[in-house]
Design an enzyme around this catalytic site. Structure first.
Site, PDB file in Angstrom:
ATOM      1  N   HIS A  28       0.810  -1.226   0.000  1.00  0.00           N
ATOM      2  CA  HIS A  28       0.000   0.000   0.000  1.00  0.00           C
ATOM      3  C   HIS A  28       0.837   1.267   0.000  1.00  0.00           C
ATOM      4  O   HIS A  28       0.329   2.338  -0.298  1.00  0.00           O
ATOM      5  CB  HIS A  28      -0.908   0.014   1.238  1.00  0.00           C
ATOM      6  CG  HIS A  28      -2.030  -0.978   1.152  1.00  0.00           C
ATOM      7  ND1 HIS A  28      -3.336  -0.621   0.933  1.00  0.00           N
ATOM      8  CD2 HIS A  28      -2.039  -2.341   1.226  1.00  0.00           C
ATOM      9  CE1 HIS A  28      -4.100  -1.692   0.887  1.00  0.00           C
ATOM     10  NE2 HIS A  28      -3.332  -2.761   1.071  1.00  0.00           N
TER      11      HIS A  28
ATOM     12  N   ASP B  29       3.360   9.664  -0.548  1.00  0.00           N
ATOM     13  CA  ASP B  29       2.209   8.867  -0.112  1.00  0.00           C
ATOM     14  C   ASP B  29       1.927   7.795  -1.163  1.00  0.00           C
ATOM     15  O   ASP B  29       2.000   8.082  -2.372  1.00  0.00           O
ATOM     16  CB  ASP B  29       0.980   9.786   0.018  1.00  0.00           C
ATOM     17  CG  ASP B  29       0.024   9.311   1.094  1.00  0.00           C
ATOM     18  OD1 ASP B  29       0.077   8.117   1.448  1.00  0.00           O
ATOM     19  OD2 ASP B  29      -0.776  10.127   1.584  1.00  0.00           O
TER      20      ASP B  29
HETATM   21  O1  F6P Z   1      -2.360   2.653   4.445  1.00  0.00           O
HETATM   22  C1  F6P Z   1      -1.056   2.655   4.918  1.00  0.00           C
HETATM   23  C2  F6P Z   1      -0.983   2.249   6.358  1.00  0.00           C
HETATM   24  O2  F6P Z   1       0.325   2.270   6.675  1.00  0.00           O
HETATM   25  C3  F6P Z   1      -1.506   0.892   6.693  1.00  0.00           C
HETATM   26  O3  F6P Z   1      -0.675  -0.152   6.348  1.00  0.00           O
HETATM   27  C4  F6P Z   1      -1.673   1.039   8.141  1.00  0.00           C
HETATM   28  O4  F6P Z   1      -2.492   0.085   8.694  1.00  0.00           O
HETATM   29  C5  F6P Z   1      -2.236   2.425   8.247  1.00  0.00           C
HETATM   30  O5  F6P Z   1      -1.604   3.139   7.240  1.00  0.00           O
HETATM   31  C6  F6P Z   1      -2.178   3.085   9.601  1.00  0.00           C
HETATM   32  O6  F6P Z   1      -0.980   2.921  10.277  1.00  0.00           O
HETATM   33  P1  F6P Z   1      -0.955   2.222  11.697  1.00  0.00           P
HETATM   34  O7  F6P Z   1      -1.610   0.899  11.533  1.00  0.00           O
HETATM   35  O8  F6P Z   1       0.486   2.139  12.073  1.00  0.00           O
HETATM   36  O9  F6P Z   1      -1.730   3.111  12.626  1.00  0.00           O
END
Ligand code: F6P
Length: 467
Positions: A151, A364
């Site tokens: 992602h 991003d």
């Molecule tokens: O969409 C990217 C991302 O890094 C996901 O993989 C992740 O779950 C999310 O953003 C939020 O980050 P975190 O789980 O560390 O809060």
């Protein structure tokens, strides 16, 4: 045959989960029945499991212990892989042995999958926390269809090389039948990386500009790009209803004649929040005579156990209050900065109430906020999207005002341009972007990915370690 999704974050109740991944995956499950395996978000020394059904999704989640949370999630995933993928190697901070825990947790995920998957099932692993899960799943003897979607961005070769153990991690991708990334640029970076580290006997072949495959020991992995999207129809409908919410009426009343700029981001250094505030400050200095808009910045706290995130949090609070001190007066607060978590529906109402969406990441993978902002607008009187050229979404939404978040003065100019843009131009830009978002949705993303997985998977014979 069932679809098994594997990811670090899982949506298994009403609580909104951080980041776009969980919401996007939840939407893909609407049309199919499947299973979602991942971390429960809880920390406990004894593994705690929760199994159940939420909407039509069967979920199986489990806790991590403190060491796993620290080393796998905070350190290796978020202080090694995350900063490098977002072109910030200066934030890389390796705790010795955290890679061993990263491997161990990936193995744990693989075992959970192995206990639930049959060879005729489709297993789809998501994101950088789980790069090695496919490799460990093959070690259990699993020979069925197996895919991975990344992602976040794939950085250029020289940056990937700063990741300790990158050879092992990236060669692990060849355990999958299909590997998807967000953009053409991500695919190009991955292709260059594989070519650079090509071993004798490995074949790497491009398939036009949109795909390549890597073949080794008679097994091949197909690589392509699949820009993730949103449930456009749902967002369009939701925003029409949410704009009528009491809270949004209050917000509009509180604005009076002022126009609203909105930013919604996870509190992360890759989101360019400081750049955004500096640009807004410059805008207020240069254009305040004509406009006195309000910037509503919603920043959800994330990874708050890491120093870099705590520093960002206090830095932004200080910056917002100094800008408010410089440009505000008793009846005008230029920045309303909040860390409140809003539900999805309310966010679409807020987007619709705003004249400008300000999306300024320095890097991003995609940025679904940009897409949701567009889908939430009233087509007859839409707001303007200002979008960083370093967000994956910029390659599709090129009718937005594209900006370089590092060029403060030009972002300030774009804010002025957006606020002055005539209605006919706003309508025209919005119409073209909405057309693309209606054609390319989270459903088409998911269908194309699964169709490609079915086309490129073939039974694999795998030896268990040590056998
Ligand atoms: O969409 C990217 C991302 O890094 C996901 O993989 C992740 O779950 C999310 O953003 C939020 O980050 P975190 O789980 O560390 O809060």
């Amino acid at each position: 045959m069932k679809l098994i999704i594997v990811s670090n974050r899982v949506s298994y109740d009403e609580k909104p989960q951080s980041g776009g991944l969980a919401a996007a995956i939840q939407d893909t499950f609407k049309s199919i029945n499947g299973m979602w395996i991942g971390w429960s978000g809880e920390i406990s020394e004894e593994v705690q499991r929760k199994n159940g059904k939420y909407e039509n999704i069967e979920y199986k989640v489990f806790s991590l212990n403190e060491k796993e949370y620290q080393d796998y999630y905070l350190n290796f995933s978020n202080e090694v892989l995350w900063p490098v993928c977002h072109l910030r190697p200066s934030y890389l901070r390796l705790i010795e042995n955290s890679y061993a825990t990263y491997q161990k947790v990936n193995q744990q995920f693989a075992q959970e999958v192995a206990a639930n998957a049959k060879d005729q099932d489709l297993v789809w692993v998501h994101d950088y926390h789980l790069l090695l899960t496919g490799y460990f799943l093959r070690q259990t003897g699993h020979g069925g269809a197996l895919a991975y979607f990344h992602h976040i961005p794939i950085p250029p070769l020289d940056l990937i090389r700063t990741i300790p153990h990158h050879c092992e991690i990236f060669s692990g991708l060849t355990s999958y039948d299909l590997v998807g990334v967000q953009t053409k640029n991500d695919l190009k970076n991955l292709f260059e990386y594989f070519n650079h580290y090509k071993q004798p006997g490995v074949v790497i072949q491009t398939q036009g500009e949109d795909a390549f495959y890597v073949e080794q020991d008679g097994q091949s992995t197909h690589f392509s790009y699949y820009p993730i999207s949103i449930d456009t129809k749902k967002i369009e409908e939701m925003s029409k209803i949410s704009i009528e919410e009491k809270e949004i009426h209050h917000l509009k009343e509180s604005l009076g004649h002022r126009q609203l700029l909105i930013g919604v981001d996870r509190l992360d250094y890759s989101k360019g929040l400081e750049n955004k505030f500096h640009a807004f400050d410059t805008f207020l200095k240069n254009y305040a005579a004509q406009h006195q808009p309000v910037l509503l910045q919603i920043a959800n706290k994330s990874r708050s156990d890491l120093n870099s995130y705590q520093d960002l949090c206090s830095g932004l609070e200080a910056l917002a209050s100094s800008i408010n001190g410089d440009h505000g007066n008793p009846s005008y607060t230029p920045i309303r900065y909040v860390n409140t978590v809003y539900d999805h529906a309310s966010l679409t109402g807020l987007y619709r109430a705003a004249r400008v969406g300000l999306v300024t990441p320095t890097k991003d993978g995609m940025n679904l906020v940009a897409k949701e902002f567009v889908a939430s607008q009233n087509p007859e009187d839409p707001g303007v999207l200002i979008l960083s050229e370093f967000a994956g979404a910029a390659s599709e939404l090129n009718e937005a005002l594209l900006i370089n978040p590092f060029h403060t003065q030009s972002v300030a100019q774009s804010i002025a341009q957006a606020l002055e843009m005539p209605q006919w131009e706003r309508v025209q830009r919005h119409r073209s972007m909405l057309k693309k978002l209606r054609a390319h949705t989270i459903q088409t993303w998911h269908e194309r990915f699964i169709a490609d997985l079915m086309e490129h998977c073939h039974p694999r014979r795998w030896r268990r370690t040590g056998s």
